[in-house]
Design a protein around this motif. Structure first.
Motif, PDB file in Angstrom:
ATOM      1  N   THR A   1      15.265   4.768 -18.099  1.00 30.42           N
ATOM      2  CA  THR A   1      16.007   4.921 -19.355  1.00 30.42           C
ATOM      3  C   THR A   1      15.053   4.909 -20.548  1.00 30.42           C
ATOM      4  N   ALA A   2      14.109   3.969 -20.554  1.00 32.11           N
ATOM      5  CA  ALA A   2      13.171   3.870 -21.681  1.00 32.11           C
ATOM      6  C   ALA A   2      12.296   5.124 -21.780  1.00 32.11           C
ATOM      7  N   VAL A   3      11.815   5.617 -20.638  1.00 32.28           N
ATOM      8  CA  VAL A   3      10.976   6.827 -20.637  1.00 32.28           C
ATOM      9  C   VAL A   3      11.791   8.026 -21.116  1.00 32.28           C
ATOM     10  N   SER A   4      13.033   8.096 -20.676  1.00 30.14           N
ATOM     11  CA  SER A   4      13.908   9.192 -21.084  1.00 30.14           C
ATOM     12  C   SER A   4      14.073   9.229 -22.608  1.00 30.14           C
ATOM     13  N   GLU A   5      14.222   8.039 -23.208  1.00 26.03           N
ATOM     14  CA  GLU A   5      14.369   7.959 -24.670  1.00 26.03           C
ATOM     15  C   GLU A   5      13.099   8.437 -25.376  1.00 26.03           C
ATOM     16  N   ALA A   6      11.947   7.986 -24.885  1.00 24.73           N
ATOM     17  CA  ALA A   6      10.686   8.336 -25.544  1.00 24.73           C
ATOM     18  C   ALA A   6      10.407   9.839 -25.433  1.00 24.73           C
ATOM     19  N   VAL A   7      10.622  10.399 -24.242  1.00 26.48           N
ATOM     20  CA  VAL A   7      10.372  11.827 -24.032  1.00 26.48           C
ATOM     21  C   VAL A   7      11.357  12.663 -24.864  1.00 26.48           C
ATOM     22  N   THR A   8      12.606  12.220 -24.906  1.00 27.36           N
ATOM     23  CA  THR A   8      13.610  12.932 -25.719  1.00 27.36           C
ATOM     24  C   THR A   8      13.211  12.913 -27.191  1.00 27.36           C
ATOM     25  N   ASN A   9      12.721  11.762 -27.666  1.00 23.18           N
ATOM     26  CA  ASN A   9      12.252  11.681 -29.058  1.00 23.18           C
ATOM     27  C   ASN A   9      11.158  12.707 -29.342  1.00 23.18           C
ATOM     28  N   SER A  10      10.201  12.829 -28.406  1.00 23.95           N
ATOM     29  CA  SER A  10       9.116  13.801 -28.596  1.00 23.95           C
ATOM     30  C   SER A  10       9.664  15.219 -28.680  1.00 23.95           C
ATOM     31  N   ILE A  11      10.617  15.529 -27.823  1.00 22.40           N
ATOM     32  CA  ILE A  11      11.177  16.889 -27.782  1.00 22.40           C
ATOM     33  C   ILE A  11      12.025  17.174 -29.028  1.00 22.40           C
ATOM     34  N   VAL A  12      12.911  16.221 -29.337  1.00 20.79           N
ATOM     35  CA  VAL A  12      13.892  16.460 -30.407  1.00 20.79           C
ATOM     36  C   VAL A  12      13.255  16.280 -31.792  1.00 20.79           C
TER      37      VAL A  12
ATOM     38  N   TYR B   1       8.612  17.583 -31.734  1.00 27.67           N
ATOM     39  CA  TYR B   1       8.426  19.039 -31.718  1.00 27.67           C
ATOM     40  C   TYR B   1       9.625  19.799 -32.276  1.00 27.67           C
ATOM     41  N   LYS B   2      10.684  19.096 -32.660  1.00 26.42           N
ATOM     42  CA  LYS B   2      11.895  19.723 -33.205  1.00 26.42           C
ATOM     43  C   LYS B   2      12.330  20.905 -32.335  1.00 26.42           C
ATOM     44  N   GLU B   3      12.340  20.684 -31.039  1.00 27.15           N
ATOM     45  CA  GLU B   3      12.761  21.677 -30.047  1.00 27.15           C
ATOM     46  C   GLU B   3      11.835  22.896 -29.976  1.00 27.15           C
ATOM     47  N   MET B   4      10.664  22.832 -30.622  1.00 23.73           N
ATOM     48  CA  MET B   4       9.674  23.907 -30.483  1.00 23.73           C
ATOM     49  C   MET B   4       8.772  23.588 -29.289  1.00 23.73           C
ATOM     50  N   LYS B   5       7.944  24.569 -28.923  1.00 22.29           N
ATOM     51  CA  LYS B   5       7.083  24.374 -27.760  1.00 22.29           C
ATOM     52  C   LYS B   5       5.905  23.469 -28.091  1.00 22.29           C
ATOM     53  N   GLY B   6       5.610  22.560 -27.176  1.00 22.21           N
ATOM     54  CA  GLY B   6       4.455  21.680 -27.327  1.00 22.21           C
ATOM     55  C   GLY B   6       4.237  20.952 -26.020  1.00 22.21           C
ATOM     56  N   LYS B   7       3.226  20.085 -26.015  1.00 19.89           N
ATOM     57  CA  LYS B   7       2.936  19.363 -24.775  1.00 19.89           C
ATOM     58  C   LYS B   7       3.211  17.866 -24.962  1.00 19.89           C
ATOM     59  N   ILE B   8       3.675  17.265 -23.917  1.00 16.10           N
ATOM     60  CA  ILE B   8       3.869  15.808 -23.922  1.00 16.10           C
ATOM     61  C   ILE B   8       2.970  15.227 -22.836  1.00 16.10           C
ATOM     62  N   TYR B   9       2.222  14.192 -23.206  1.00 16.17           N
ATOM     63  CA  TYR B   9       1.253  13.585 -22.295  1.00 16.17           C
ATOM     64  C   TYR B   9       1.727  12.186 -21.924  1.00 16.17           C
TER      65      TYR B   9
ATOM     66  N   THR C   1      19.500   7.722 -37.436  1.00 20.34           N
ATOM     67  CA  THR C   1      19.175   9.007 -36.825  1.00 20.34           C
ATOM     68  C   THR C   1      19.130  10.089 -37.883  1.00 20.34           C
ATOM     69  N   THR C   2      18.228  11.034 -37.667  1.00 21.90           N
ATOM     70  CA  THR C   2      18.137  12.163 -38.580  1.00 21.90           C
ATOM     71  C   THR C   2      18.942  13.348 -38.043  1.00 21.90           C
ATOM     72  N   MET C   3      19.596  13.135 -36.880  1.00 20.83           N
ATOM     73  CA  MET C   3      20.188  14.274 -36.182  1.00 20.83           C
ATOM     74  C   MET C   3      21.711  14.356 -36.263  1.00 20.83           C
ATOM     75  N   GLY C   4      22.375  13.410 -36.930  1.00 15.83           N
ATOM     76  CA  GLY C   4      23.830  13.505 -37.072  1.00 15.83           C
ATOM     77  C   GLY C   4      24.588  13.130 -35.813  1.00 15.83           C
ATOM     78  N   GLY C   5      25.782  13.642 -35.701  1.00 12.51           N
ATOM     79  CA  GLY C   5      26.813  13.221 -34.755  1.00 12.51           C
ATOM     80  C   GLY C   5      26.461  13.004 -33.301  1.00 12.51           C
TER      81      GLY C   5
END
Lengths: 103, 143
Positions: free
Chosen positions: B44-55, B58-66, B100-104
């Motif tokens: 669960t914790a990893v899922s939150e951190a990775v989702t933060n990086s993506i959302v 990178y704001k849903e743009m392409k990039g790499k997560i290490y 959150t900066t992302m709303g609903g």
């Protein structure tokens, strides 16, 4: 996703994993049914959920906003015991009848 | 402290990789014989951190997560999740529950979940350069 609509209660049986990726399709399917059926109660059945992060809470919060804007209520049932921790942390229990699955 | 075992993972910032990332970390940590609950906490914790990086990163743009996982003596683990995204302007504010900066659709609980499901969360971020989240947890296991 399986839905049941009877006596003005729309139940959505959610299964599998709820994360930011899967939440989009789940949300769209539920919202389409809410707008079509206009239920008095939206019941999200989390009984088949095998994993969820805070996206599972976001899903409840977002549906709460939509259903209350249609004058309906939200219920969440059968939340698996090992996911109760995220639910408790979120305070989402204030939004409606939110129940954890009995073992 | 020197790690006794490590694992490195590089993934694209696609949301479909969220489940791969948390399962891969959980599989690596499994060598410590964690309880189902401990594994669930880590996923669960990893899922939150990775989702933060993506959302957010990178704001849903392409990039790499290490992602790097370190296992230390006494079953201590450290998980680093790093992105080269936009960075966080105000870390304290970002870590507030329900911010959150992302709303609903986003609950604003990402950091709160990370904090409650691990022993320690560290965030280092530079605007325009990226963010590194470090999660630490002791695995008590089944014994």
């Amino acid at each position: 996703m399986v839905f049941d609509y009877s006596d003005n209660v729309l139940t959505a049986f959610i299964d599998g994993e709820i994360d930011h990726h899967t939440a989009t399709a789940i949300r769209e399917a539920i919202d389409e049914r809410i707008l079509k059926d206009k239920p008095c109660v939206l019941r999200l059945d989390y009984g088949g959920v095998t994993f969820m992060d805070s996206s599972g809470i976001g899903l409840i919060m977002g549906r709460y906003k939509l259903i209350t804007s249609c004058s309906g209520k939200i219920e969440v049932t059968n939340i698996p015991r090992n996911m109760a921790k995220v639910v408790k942390l979120s305070g989402v229990e204030k939004l409606g009848r939110i129940t954890i699955k009995e073992n | 402290m020197k790690a006794i075992n490590t694992m490195k993972l590089e993934i694209e910032s696609r949301s479909v990789n969220e489940s791969f990332a948390r399962v891969a970390v959980a599989a690596f940590v499994s060598q410590l014989d964690p309880t189902i609950e401990e594994l669930g906490d880590i996923k669960t914790a990893v899922s939150e951190a990775v989702t933060n990086s993506i959302v957010h990163g990178y704001k849903e743009m392409k990039g790499k997560i290490y992602i790097t996982v370190f296992i230390y003596e006494n079953a201590q683990i450290r998980i680093k999740i790093r992105d080269k995204g936009c960075g966080i302007e105000n870390i304290e504010e970002a870590m507030q529950p329900l911010f959150t900066t992302m709303g609903g659709e986003r609950a604003g609980l990402g950091f709160a979940v990370m904090q409650s499901f691990t022993d320690r969360v560290k965030v280092i971020s530079t605007v325009g350069k990226g963010t590194t989240v470090t999660l630490e947890k002791k695995i008590n296991g089944r014994f």
